[in-house]
Design a protein around this motif. Structure first.
Motif, PDB file in Angstrom:
ATOM      1  N   SER A  30      51.707  97.204  78.694  1.00 58.86           N
ATOM      2  CA  SER A  30      52.518  97.435  77.492  1.00 58.86           C
ATOM      3  C   SER A  30      52.105  96.544  76.328  1.00 58.86           C
ATOM      4  N   ASN A  31      51.190  95.606  76.537  1.00 55.20           N
ATOM      5  CA  ASN A  31      50.671  94.775  75.455  1.00 55.20           C
ATOM      6  C   ASN A  31      49.454  95.391  74.763  1.00 55.20           C
ATOM      7  N   SER A  52      50.020 103.875  70.340  1.00 53.87           N
ATOM      8  CA  SER A  52      50.509 102.512  70.184  1.00 53.87           C
ATOM      9  C   SER A  52      51.080 101.973  71.494  1.00 53.87           C
ATOM     10  N   ARG A  53      51.373 100.699  71.503  1.00 55.58           N
ATOM     11  CA  ARG A  53      51.921 100.050  72.695  1.00 55.58           C
ATOM     12  C   ARG A  53      53.165 100.758  73.218  1.00 55.58           C
ATOM     13  N   SER A  54      54.043 101.131  72.312  1.00 54.40           N
ATOM     14  CA  SER A  54      55.313 101.732  72.703  1.00 54.40           C
ATOM     15  C   SER A  54      55.187 103.215  73.001  1.00 54.40           C
ATOM     16  N   ASN A  56      55.011 105.660  70.659  1.00 50.40           N
ATOM     17  CA  ASN A  56      55.629 106.555  69.692  1.00 50.40           C
ATOM     18  C   ASN A  56      54.793 106.757  68.434  1.00 50.40           C
ATOM     19  N   ASN A  74      54.467 103.496  80.370  1.00 50.90           N
ATOM     20  CA  ASN A  74      54.310 102.051  80.573  1.00 50.90           C
ATOM     21  C   ASN A  74      54.858 101.593  81.924  1.00 50.90           C
TER      22      ASN A  74
END
Length: 124
Positions: A30-31, A52-54, A56, A74
């Motif tokens: 998740s990083n 992106s990490r998230s 979205n 994730n």
């Protein structure tokens, strides 16, 4: 050590679909923003999509926008690439890559870790 392992490649007729998956281990998934790149025979590797990490904020190369979709989980440390309406020009080895940043970029030099690649062939 960090490992990125792609799967799901294969041979499909033009107009068909494939779903690629990349399983990550050895890093805090998740990083990392994640990207997909591809390299066709005799050509340089090129950007396909990043997320992106998230998860979205996806972004696509113009050549695949509207046909491909990138997603990530994730909890499972995976990133997928759904490829629809495949064309012969999509034929390439597809690589997933990890970038220690929030959004990721289109520049392969920014990605720290790479998978070994999986072959996708779209035949006429």
């Amino acid at each position: 050590q960090v490992q990125l392992v792609e799967s799901g490649g294969g041979l499909v007729q033009a107009g068909g679909s494939l779903r690629l998956s990349c399983a990550a281990s050895g890093l805090i998934f998740s990083n990392y923003a994640m990207g997909w790149f591809r390299q066709a025979p005799g050509k340089e590797r090129e950007f396909v999509a990043r997320i992106s990490r998230s998860g979205n904020l996806p972004y696509y190369a113009s050549s695949v926008k509207g046909r491909f979709a990138i997603s990530r989980n994730n909890a499972k440390n995976t990133v997928d690439l759904q490829m629809n309406s495949l064309r012969p020009e999509d034929t390439a080895v597809y690589y997933c890559a990890a970038d220690y940043s929030l959004l990721g970029t289109t520049n392969e030099a920014d990605y720290e870790y790479w998978g070994q690649g999986t072959q996708v062939t779209a035949s006429t």
